[in-house]
Design a protein around this motif. Structure first.
Motif, PDB file in Angstrom:
ATOM      1  N   PHE A 131      61.994  69.059  41.162  1.00  0.00           N
ATOM      2  CA  PHE A 131      63.229  69.314  40.996  1.00  0.00           C
ATOM      3  C   PHE A 131      63.446  70.178  39.564  1.00  0.00           C
ATOM      4  N   ILE A 132      64.256  71.312  39.678  1.00  0.00           N
ATOM      5  CA  ILE A 132      64.354  72.300  38.696  1.00  0.00           C
ATOM      6  C   ILE A 132      65.839  71.800  38.144  1.00  0.00           C
ATOM      7  N   ALA A 133      65.989  71.235  37.175  1.00  0.00           N
ATOM      8  CA  ALA A 133      67.448  70.907  36.482  1.00  0.00           C
ATOM      9  C   ALA A 133      67.931  72.113  36.051  1.00  0.00           C
ATOM     10  N   LYS A 134      69.240  72.134  36.011  1.00  0.00           N
ATOM     11  CA  LYS A 134      70.124  73.257  35.491  1.00  0.00           C
ATOM     12  C   LYS A 134      70.268  72.786  33.888  1.00  0.00           C
ATOM     13  N   ASP A 135      70.318  71.405  33.742  1.00  0.00           N
ATOM     14  CA  ASP A 135      70.796  70.789  32.310  1.00  0.00           C
ATOM     15  C   ASP A 135      69.720  69.707  32.166  1.00  0.00           C
ATOM     16  N   THR A 136      70.231  68.482  32.053  1.00  0.00           N
ATOM     17  CA  THR A 136      69.501  67.130  31.903  1.00  0.00           C
ATOM     18  C   THR A 136      68.719  66.836  33.182  1.00  0.00           C
ATOM     19  N   MET A 137      67.696  66.375  33.170  1.00  0.00           N
ATOM     20  CA  MET A 137      66.812  66.054  34.243  1.00  0.00           C
ATOM     21  C   MET A 137      67.505  64.575  34.720  1.00  0.00           C
ATOM     22  N   PRO A 138      67.487  64.360  36.053  1.00  0.00           N
ATOM     23  CA  PRO A 138      68.204  63.082  36.477  1.00  0.00           C
ATOM     24  C   PRO A 138      66.917  61.946  36.609  1.00  0.00           C
ATOM     25  N   LEU A 139      67.440  61.089  36.367  1.00  0.00           N
ATOM     26  CA  LEU A 139      66.308  59.700  36.468  1.00  0.00           C
ATOM     27  C   LEU A 139      65.814  59.412  37.981  1.00  0.00           C
ATOM     28  N   THR A 140      66.597  59.490  38.727  1.00  0.00           N
ATOM     29  CA  THR A 140      66.305  59.234  40.250  1.00  0.00           C
ATOM     30  C   THR A 140      66.480  60.192  41.156  1.00  0.00           C
ATOM     31  N   ILE A 141      66.072  60.055  42.415  1.00  0.00           N
ATOM     32  CA  ILE A 141      66.286  60.779  43.664  1.00  0.00           C
ATOM     33  C   ILE A 141      66.279  59.790  44.849  1.00  0.00           C
ATOM     34  N   SER A 142      67.432  60.076  45.733  1.00  0.00           N
ATOM     35  CA  SER A 142      67.738  58.998  46.632  1.00  0.00           C
ATOM     36  C   SER A 142      67.584  59.734  47.972  1.00  0.00           C
ATOM     37  N   ILE A 143      66.870  58.943  48.934  1.00  0.00           N
ATOM     38  CA  ILE A 143      66.779  59.302  50.156  1.00  0.00           C
ATOM     39  C   ILE A 143      67.585  58.488  51.039  1.00  0.00           C
ATOM     40  N   ILE A 144      68.442  59.081  51.873  1.00  0.00           N
ATOM     41  CA  ILE A 144      69.689  58.397  52.617  1.00  0.00           C
ATOM     42  C   ILE A 144      69.673  58.855  54.114  1.00  0.00           C
TER      43      ILE A 144
END
Length: 643
Positions: A131-144
């Protein structure tokens, strides 16, 4: 060596090192196929690479040879760059890649994946990526994703590393679209049971809504098809007319909305046909797209029943009646084809059918319940006062409006209901079931199977209630799809195990601590610990349990067996442990415990087997499966013989 010569020597060494570093720097980035399919074949970052749908650590680069390691194996790539292209050689195969995506897709090579044999095939999907973040790197990824045979959505959450790397392992039974949510990125991609996939997600591209093409690269199974889907979907969203359809759903009378929605479906169908005539597209994407707009139309027509009055009722659900002709048209949009199960809207449509919504439908159900409950209470030995109360209650129930198919027990009827609660609830469940059977009798086997399975999940499995005998006795006569019927019967059998098997000799359910590996090393110091990492939905995991029983019969000295269950439902875990008599220590890892464990050992899929040696070292590579039989026995004996 004089000073001048020494300095020249140092300068030469530095130049060589710099050249090598620059060589690797020149190779960093994303490399795609050159046939127009734009499939990502290789991504090279600072200290890792994305290759063959997996994340590999870079362990060395010299003379154009890139050495990679991913815990399970090692590989070497020979790379030679020439401008915007690079020649990649690996495993005796050479391919030329480019560092940009082709813009001209009119002559592209299309995907050739055949998913026709992937339905009702319970397996896992391993999704890795960056994941290439535009700013702050998120903590998690969700699969739904939606499930065609259960009440709600399935959701799996995993951590995103500080460098953007992620890995999610999740179960899947049919080919279908998967929702990905990470940071500001939210999108669909397509997967299938057993798939090994990878992607690179650029968060900065997610700002223009659904009608803009997002920067996502795909690798592995269905990569070419997903690239086609990525470019196609924004074009479809431009003509989808969701807002207009939603407004007219609430404004038009039933027949007028049906006419509008059928014309919209035909418009969607024509859009796809024109697109496929002009842009090369895989058979899979064509089939999926045409099925999806049809089931979308059917779902919208069913949703009309409970959405039409929503604005008028302050947001409350106040269903309306529609004609039999209207309902027949919905059914006509649902042919007897298993392929429909992969569409995004089919699970919603199935759930619409399981719930009685229309006022006239609920009136029939309510009156049947009233008749049966009244007859039951009238035949009970009750006092004259209670008999009068029951008669008065019946008269009031006959006059009550907006019953939504349910009986009301208030006032003087409440104690009578409480005294006969179990029997009354059973009567009402029986009426609901009989109504459903009558409702689906004219539907196809695929439709009927998914509706029955969903109904049982919604009303019994998710509530921890046993499926009544009268339903079990009827199942064989409903002409359900065999694999669906097998699944229903298995769920019923599993419930019996959970209910009756309170204790199984030798099975120990242990509480997992913060660090499961440290706990096992401490608890079994001086022992060889054979660890089976599994999931309740993993067919290969379950298939190995019977082989493990044979291994244990060898009664190996100084060897203990531990099962770690992850990414699973706790109730299913309890069932499986008892059902398969998993003697030894059994640990259930919740999401946080599994994420910590995964970061430490790097799980690449289920099942995974590993060993803790007598001196506390963790060994992953080369550990045999239980099905290896004597080979595993000898391997464990070898570990046990070392002091």
């Amino acid at each position: 060596m004089n000073t001048k010569t020494y300095l020249l020597f140092l300068l030469l060494i530095c130049s060589l090192l710099t050249a090598k570093a620059q060589d690797l720097d020149d190779l960093k980035g994303n490399w795609y196929t050159r046939d127009g399919s734009n499939e990502l074949q290789l991504m090279i970052a600072e200290d890792y690479a994305l290759y063959k749908a997996g994340i590999w650590e870079i362990v060395g680069f010299e003379n154009g040879k890139l050495k990679l390691n991913n815990l399970d194996s090692e590989t070497e790539l020979t790379l030679k760059r020439d401008g915007n292209t690079v020649e990649l050689k690996a495993d005796g195969v050479s391919i030329v890649l480019q560092n940009f995506k082709s813009k001209n897709i009119a002559d592209r090579t299309v995907g050739t994946t055949d998913v026709s044999n992937d339905f009702f095939k319970k397996d896992q999907v391993v999704l890795q990526g960056v994941f290439i973040a535009k700013d702050t790197m998120p903590l998690t990824i969700s699969i739904i994703y939606n499930h065609a045979f259960s009440e709600g959505q399935k959701k799996f959450v995993e951590e995103v590393g500080e460098d953007g790397r992620f890995k999610v392992i999740f179960p899947l039974a049919n080919p279908q679209p998967i929702m990905v949510s990470v940071g500001d990125a939210f999108f669909y991609y397509l997967s299938t049971p057993g798939a090994k996939q990878a992607m690179v997600i650029d968060e900065a591209s997610f700002g223009g809504g659904w009608t803009t093409v997002k920067k996502i690269d795909f690798m592995g199974d269905l990569a070419v098809e997903n690239e086609e889907f990525r470019v196609l979907q924004p074009e479809y969203m431009k003509i989808r007319n969701y807002t207009e359809s939603d407004s007219l759903q609430k404004a038009l009378e039933p027949d007028a909305y049906m006419d509008y929605r059928l014309k919209l479906w035909q418009s969607h169908h024509r859009f796809y046909e024109n697109y496929f005539d002009s842009i090369p597209t895989s058979a899979f994407i064509q089939d999926y797209s045409l099925r999806d707009v049809r089931t979308y139309a059917a779902d919208d027509l069913r949703r009309y029943i409970w959405l039409h009055n929503q604005d008028r009722s302050g947001g409350r659900i106040v269903p309306v009646d529609v004609s039999d002709e209207y309902l027949d048209k919905v059914v006509s949009l649902m042919p007897d084809e298993i392929g429909d199960l992969m569409t995004d809207h089919y699970p919603y449509l199935t759930r619409e059918f399981t719930m009685p919504m229309m006022p006239r439908e609920n009136k029939v159900i309510h009156d049947l319940k009233l008749d049966y409950v009244y007859d039951f209470l009238s035949n009970k030995a009750v006092s004259e006062g209670n008999r009068l109360t029951v008669n008065q209650w019946r008269e009031k129930e006959l006059e009550r409006e907006n019953t939504y198919g349910s009986l009301s027990f208030v006032g003087d009827m409440k104690p009578i209901f409480e005294a006969n609660k179990e029997e009354i609830l059973d009567i009402q469940k029986k009426v609901n079931w009989d109504h459903l059977i009558n409702k689906v009798s004219g539907l196809s086997a695929v439709q009927r199977s998914s509706i029955i399975a969903t109904y049982l999940d919604m009303n019994f499995a998710t509530r921890g209630i046993q499926v009544p005998d009268y339903i079990q006795a009827k199942l064989e006569d409903l002409d359900l799809v065999p694999s669906v019927l097998d699944g229903i019967n298995q769920n019923i059998a599993d419930f019996e195990i959970l209910k009756n098997a309170r204790f199984v000799q030798g099975v120990e359910i242990a509480e997992a601590s913060g660090n499961i590996l440290s706990e096992l090393k401490s608890k079994y110091k001086g022992k060889v610990v054979y660890i089976d990492v599994w999931a309740t939905w993993c067919g290969p995991c379950i298939g190995e349990f019977v082989n493990m029983k044979r291994i244990k019969e060898s009664k190996l000295e100084d060897v203990v067996y531990v099962y770690l269950c992850a990414q699973s439902d706790k109730k299913s875990f309890d069932i499986m442990v008892k059902k398969h008599e998993l003697t030894g220590d059994n640990y259930f890892l919740d999401d946080k415990q599994y994420q910590k464990f995964d970061l430490e050992v790097g799980i690449s899929g289920f099942p995974t087997y590993m060993v803790i040696t007598k001196d506390g070292k963790l060994v992953r590579e080369g550990i045999k499966r239980p099905s290896a039989g004597e080979e595993l026995v000898k391997q464990l004996q070898g570990f046990a013989s070392r002091n």
